[in-house]
Design a protein around this motif. Structure first.
Motif, PDB file in Angstrom:
ATOM      1  N   LYS A 108       0.826  -1.199   0.000  1.00  0.00           N
ATOM      2  CA  LYS A 108       0.000   0.000   0.000  1.00  0.00           C
ATOM      3  C   LYS A 108       0.871   1.264   0.000  1.00  0.00           C
ATOM      4  CE  LYS A 108      -4.209   1.251   2.385  1.00  0.00           C
ATOM      5  NZ  LYS A 108      -5.114   0.999   3.492  1.00  0.00           N
TER       6      LYS A 108
ATOM      7  N   GLU B  38       2.637  10.543  -9.555  1.00  0.00           N
ATOM      8  CA  GLU B  38       1.848  10.915 -10.722  1.00  0.00           C
ATOM      9  C   GLU B  38       1.039  12.195 -10.516  1.00  0.00           C
ATOM     10  OE1 GLU B  38      -1.179   8.860 -13.589  1.00  0.00           O
ATOM     11  OE2 GLU B  38       0.238   7.403 -12.806  1.00  0.00           O
ATOM     12  N   ASP B  39       0.416  12.335  -9.373  1.00  0.00           N
ATOM     13  CA  ASP B  39      -0.432  13.503  -9.132  1.00  0.00           C
ATOM     14  C   ASP B  39      -0.583  13.696  -7.625  1.00  0.00           C
ATOM     15  OD1 ASP B  39      -2.515  15.348  -8.780  1.00  0.00           O
ATOM     16  OD2 ASP B  39      -3.578  14.658 -10.568  1.00  0.00           O
TER      17      ASP B  39
ATOM     18  N   MET C 189      -7.049  10.967  -2.057  1.00  0.00           N
ATOM     19  CA  MET C 189      -7.257   9.556  -1.714  1.00  0.00           C
ATOM     20  C   MET C 189      -7.023   9.323  -0.222  1.00  0.00           C
ATOM     21  SD  MET C 189      -7.996   8.279  -4.609  1.00  0.00           S
ATOM     22  CE  MET C 189      -8.616   9.878  -5.075  1.00  0.00           C
TER      23      MET C 189
ATOM     24  N   LYS D 127      -3.667  13.656 -21.918  1.00  0.00           N
ATOM     25  CA  LYS D 127      -5.005  13.440 -22.433  1.00  0.00           C
ATOM     26  C   LYS D 127      -5.914  14.428 -21.718  1.00  0.00           C
ATOM     27  CE  LYS D 127      -7.920   9.641 -23.751  1.00  0.00           C
ATOM     28  NZ  LYS D 127      -8.025   8.205 -23.832  1.00  0.00           N
TER      29      LYS D 127
ATOM     30  N   ARG E 116      -8.415  13.463 -13.100  1.00  0.00           N
ATOM     31  CA  ARG E 116      -7.150  13.183 -12.411  1.00  0.00           C
ATOM     32  C   ARG E 116      -7.047  11.751 -11.902  1.00  0.00           C
ATOM     33  NH1 ARG E 116      -5.937  18.742  -9.180  1.00  0.00           N
ATOM     34  NH2 ARG E 116      -4.027  17.670  -8.592  1.00  0.00           N
TER      35      ARG E 116
ATOM     36  N   PHE F 114      -5.073   8.145 -11.931  1.00  0.00           N
ATOM     37  CA  PHE F 114      -3.643   7.845 -12.025  1.00  0.00           C
ATOM     38  C   PHE F 114      -3.418   7.073 -13.316  1.00  0.00           C
ATOM     39  CE2 PHE F 114      -4.599   8.184  -7.469  1.00  0.00           C
ATOM     40  CZ  PHE F 114      -3.855   9.318  -7.202  1.00  0.00           C
ATOM     41  N   ALA F 115      -2.980   7.795 -14.356  1.00  0.00           N
ATOM     42  CA  ALA F 115      -2.978   7.259 -15.716  1.00  0.00           C
ATOM     43  C   ALA F 115      -2.064   6.040 -15.874  1.00  0.00           C
ATOM     44  CB  ALA F 115      -2.558   8.347 -16.698  1.00  0.00           C
ATOM     45  N   GLN F 116      -0.977   5.985 -15.103  1.00  0.00           N
ATOM     46  CA  GLN F 116      -0.025   4.882 -15.269  1.00  0.00           C
ATOM     47  C   GLN F 116      -0.454   3.633 -14.503  1.00  0.00           C
ATOM     48  OE1 GLN F 116       2.691   5.739 -17.084  1.00  0.00           O
ATOM     49  NE2 GLN F 116       2.638   7.964 -16.935  1.00  0.00           N
ATOM     50  N   LEU F 117      -1.402   3.807 -13.598  1.00  0.00           N
ATOM     51  CA  LEU F 117      -1.840   2.661 -12.800  1.00  0.00           C
ATOM     52  C   LEU F 117      -3.073   2.038 -13.444  1.00  0.00           C
ATOM     53  CD1 LEU F 117      -1.444   4.122  -9.178  1.00  0.00           C
ATOM     54  CD2 LEU F 117       0.206   2.841 -10.533  1.00  0.00           C
TER      55      LEU F 117
ATOM     56  N   GLU G 124      -6.005  -0.705  -9.548  1.00  0.00           N
ATOM     57  CA  GLU G 124      -5.130   0.006  -8.603  1.00  0.00           C
ATOM     58  C   GLU G 124      -5.710   1.379  -8.251  1.00  0.00           C
ATOM     59  OE1 GLU G 124      -0.662  -1.665  -9.634  1.00  0.00           O
ATOM     60  OE2 GLU G 124      -1.618  -0.324 -11.063  1.00  0.00           O
TER      61      GLU G 124
ATOM     62  N   LEU H 250      -6.751   2.575  -4.499  1.00  0.00           N
ATOM     63  CA  LEU H 250      -6.227   3.791  -3.874  1.00  0.00           C
ATOM     64  C   LEU H 250      -7.366   4.619  -3.292  1.00  0.00           C
ATOM     65  CD1 LEU H 250      -3.356   4.810  -6.283  1.00  0.00           C
ATOM     66  CD2 LEU H 250      -3.138   4.480  -3.818  1.00  0.00           C
TER      67      LEU H 250
ATOM     68  N   TYR I 100      -7.844   3.869   0.214  1.00  0.00           N
ATOM     69  CA  TYR I 100      -6.568   3.954   0.934  1.00  0.00           C
ATOM     70  C   TYR I 100      -6.737   4.121   2.445  1.00  0.00           C
ATOM     71  CZ  TYR I 100      -1.827   5.412   2.057  1.00  0.00           C
ATOM     72  OH  TYR I 100      -0.578   5.487   2.606  1.00  0.00           O
TER      73      TYR I 100
ATOM     74  N   GLY J 193      -4.886   5.492 -18.122  1.00  0.00           N
ATOM     75  CA  GLY J 193      -4.608   6.422 -19.210  1.00  0.00           C
ATOM     76  C   GLY J 193      -5.186   5.974 -20.538  1.00  0.00           C
ATOM     77  N   THR J 194      -5.479   4.670 -20.671  1.00  0.00           N
ATOM     78  CA  THR J 194      -5.982   4.171 -21.948  1.00  0.00           C
ATOM     79  C   THR J 194      -7.513   4.231 -22.033  1.00  0.00           C
ATOM     80  OG1 THR J 194      -6.092   1.899 -21.138  1.00  0.00           O
ATOM     81  CG2 THR J 194      -4.026   2.584 -22.159  1.00  0.00           C
ATOM     82  N   LEU J 195      -8.160   4.674 -20.955  1.00  0.00           N
ATOM     83  CA  LEU J 195      -9.629   4.756 -20.973  1.00  0.00           C
ATOM     84  C   LEU J 195     -10.088   6.006 -21.729  1.00  0.00           C
ATOM     85  CD1 LEU J 195     -10.501   3.987 -17.226  1.00  0.00           C
ATOM     86  CD2 LEU J 195     -10.369   2.374 -19.115  1.00  0.00           C
ATOM     87  N   SER J 196     -11.310   5.959 -22.211  1.00  0.00           N
ATOM     88  CA  SER J 196     -11.887   7.151 -22.839  1.00  0.00           C
ATOM     89  C   SER J 196     -12.239   8.167 -21.746  1.00  0.00           C
ATOM     90  CB  SER J 196     -13.143   6.772 -23.610  1.00  0.00           C
ATOM     91  OG  SER J 196     -14.189   6.494 -22.701  1.00  0.00           O
ATOM     92  N   GLY J 197     -12.511   9.392 -22.160  1.00  0.00           N
ATOM     93  CA  GLY J 197     -12.819  10.439 -21.191  1.00  0.00           C
ATOM     94  C   GLY J 197     -13.986  10.064 -20.277  1.00  0.00           C
TER      95      GLY J 197
ATOM     96  N   GLN K  72     -12.935   7.438 -17.870  1.00  0.00           N
ATOM     97  CA  GLN K  72     -12.087   8.021 -16.821  1.00  0.00           C
ATOM     98  C   GLN K  72     -12.941   8.734 -15.781  1.00  0.00           C
ATOM     99  OE1 GLN K  72      -8.813  10.410 -18.170  1.00  0.00           O
ATOM    100  NE2 GLN K  72      -7.901   8.748 -19.337  1.00  0.00           N
TER     101      GLN K  72
ATOM    102  N   ARG L   5     -13.655   5.593  -7.865  1.00  0.00           N
ATOM    103  CA  ARG L   5     -12.532   5.723  -6.933  1.00  0.00           C
ATOM    104  C   ARG L   5     -12.970   6.504  -5.700  1.00  0.00           C
ATOM    105  NH1 ARG L   5      -7.411   9.104  -9.083  1.00  0.00           N
ATOM    106  NH2 ARG L   5      -8.935  10.738  -8.796  1.00  0.00           N
TER     107      ARG L   5
END
Lengths: 314, 236
Positions: free
Chosen positions: A185, A195-196, A203, A313, B88, B90-93, B97, B101, B104, B135-139, B142, B149
């Motif tokens: 975690k 990332e942000d 969160m 994006k 916002r 987390f595009a890389q996750l 994940e 978060l 959390y 990051g690969t999702l459409s607007g 997201q 989330r």
């Protein structure tokens, strides 16, 4: 055989660069700053281990723990005192502060330890070499040359315990760090912060605590790197950390700053390039070659080997 | 006692006075819309409530507790979630994940799993894309992820900043339907929108912000027929 020998010593040096580069890249990824005092943490780690080992009562394992502890605490304190108040300041102010901290640490070392280099006692002192290879005979592992069954014959390849330890310890640490970041975690919180930061706060992640943790981990790795490096290259002085610090920074940029696998690959590649150019081109030019390679890589791939493509994006 | 009470809140960006002492309440179970033009202070209001921006004066109370000075990360565990402008995620996750978060601050694994099921139920499309990086999702997806989330923290109140921004009309309707469903399931909603028509159509009450002041307040249906609002925000 000599090529293998150079390659192994390159891998070994590169593993040490990788450990240092991890500290740079993690701090950059999460705190978005270049901690130019990171190299000097290595120096402090070296002195901490050296001073502890000079005490007759202190065994090597305890000296290692002391060194890691000193660096971890120092890293966290530096972040809290010098960098945290500048969290919303322009990046240039933070950069200059980091350079200031670097000079502060070097000069404290100069005042208290003098400029005379100290001879660092290897953490593997007295241990047999990892590997001895003889012409046409079975290789010997963990055997002293004096205990060699081949009489007075000299080996064609020797891999010292220090070289071996640097590679193995770095591999173990990198694997553990990768697991920690991707599976726990706290590790996920680090990724989220890198990332942000604002979204991470939303969160419920405590960003300050996460940044402290990053400095703690980076500085602990620097202490480990310090001991491995000073064991292989045993001269310790107040400026010991500068060059490896800069090289590791190059390694981090080379691999893609902010990327953890990038720092590992960048560090190892840098070590190998440096040792091979020392061996086959020129030992004086080796550093120039290292930096030249960096420039070429950055021209071809500005984000580094593993760097993320900068895309947004909306 | 209102769930969220904002009292004479003042916020500055340097020397610029972004909020000039606004007061409003959000009652339990309501959908409250905060409408206004660009730069009116809508996002600033939300950021100050969730602790991303400091308040200069005034107070913010959540369920009777003063949270004006509480750090952002603590406010989440007090039952407030914030779906920020521009999602916002987390595009890389991965989607999974990102959702985890959101939970959390929570400890109980079984309860988290139950909330996760609930989020899957509400956003079946997310469940199909769990392993994909966000990051690969459409607007629109997201936006759903950002909402899912936020729900993972099991909030009593959820703040949404421009959920319709940049989405196709089809997605906008879907998102607004989901906001209503979330509200019906018991979560209070504070909604900031430039799409005033849509916002007023689902809100109970609304406040109109203009350059850092609340200039109008009332039932959403009333405001919908207010001449001033019609002219300025509904384009009629």
């Amino acid at each position: 055989m000599s090529f293998i020998s150079y390659l192994v010593s390159g891998l070994s040096l590169g593993s040490i660069y990788a450990l240092i580069a991890l500290g740079y890249t993690m701090v950059y990824g999460i705190a978005k700053m270049l901690n130019f005092a990171h190299g000097d943490i290595i120096m402090v780690g070296g002195y901490a281990a050296f001073l502890a080992m000079s005490a007759s009562w202190c065994p090597i394992w305890l000296a290692m723990i002391i060194s890691v502890t000193v660096c971890t605490v120092l890293g966290v304190v530096i972040e809290k005192v010098a960098y945290r108040p500048l969290r919303s300041a322009p990046p240039l102010a933070v950069l200059i502060t980091a350079i200031g901290v670097s000079y502060l640490l070097q000069n404290i070392a100069l005042l208290t330890q003098s400029a005379t280099p100290k001879t660092f006692k290897s953490i593997a002192a007295g241990a047999p070499p990892f590997l001895l290879v003889f012409e046409g005979k079975a290789p010997l592992f963990f055997t002293k040359l004096s205990d060699s069954p081949y009489g007075g014959e000299s080996p064609v390849l020797t891999i010292s315990m220090e070289t071996f330890l640097a590679i193995v310890v770095s591999l173990v640490i990198m694997a553990a760090l990768t697991l920690f970041i991707n599976k726990t975690k706290a590790g996920k919180a680090m990724l989220a912060c890198s990332e942000d930061r604002g979204a991470a706060q939303l969160m419920g992640i405590n960003v300050n605590a996460t940044i402290s943790m990053t400095f703690a981990i980076g500085s602990a790795l620097a202490a480990v790197a310090a001991m491995l490096m000073c064991s292989a290259y045993p001269l310790l002085s107040p400026t010991t950390g500068s060059m490896p610090g800069i090289k590791a920074f190059v390694a981090a940029v080379f691999g893609g700053i902010g990327s953890i696998p990038g720092a590992m690959i960048g560090g190892v590649l840098l070590g190998v390039i440096e040792q091979l150019s020392k061996a086959y081109i020129s030992s004086q030019l080796s550093d120039a070659i290292v930096f030249l390679v960096l420039i070429v890589v950055l021209i071809i791939r500005p984000t580094g080997i593993m760097g993320k493509k900068i895309s947004e994006k909306v | 006692m209102a769930l969220l009470e904002i009292d004479k809140l003042e916020v500055y960006y340097g020397s610029i006075n972004a909020l000039k002492g606004i007061s409003f309440n959000v009652e339990r179970g309501e959908i409250i819309a905060l409408i206004g033009a660009n730069g009116a202070g809508k996002t600033t209001t939300l950021h100050t409530i969730t602790g991303l921006l400091p308040a200069k004066k005034g107070s913010i109370k959540l369920d009777g507790h003063d949270i004006t000075k509480a750090p952002a990360h603590r406010i989440v565990s007090m039952g407030m979630a914030h779906v920020p402008e521009g999602r916002r995620v987390f595009a890389q996750l991965t989607v999974y994940e990102n959702l985890m978060l959101g939970a959390y601050t929570r400890k109980d694994k079984d309860e988290i799993a139950a909330t996760l099921e609930n989020v899957y139920y509400r956003f079946p499309r997310l469940k199909e894309r769990l392993k994909q990086t966000a990051g690969t999702l459409s607007g629109g997806e997201q936006q759903m992820l950002a909402m899912g989330r936020a729900l993972m923290s099991k909030p009593s109140i959820i703040l949404m900043d421009e959920p319709s921004m940049g989405l196709s009309p089809l997605y906008v309707s879907e998102i607004f339907d989901i906001i209503q469903e979330i509200n019906k399931a018991g979560t209070t909603v504070l909604l900031v929108e430039q799409n005033a028509k849509k916002a007023l159509s689902i809100a109970n009450r609304a406040y109109v912000l203009e350059t850092g002041n609340i200039v109008l307040a009332g039932d959403a249906s009333e405001l919908m027929n207010n001449e001033q609002v019609k002219k300025a925000y509904l384009g009629e």
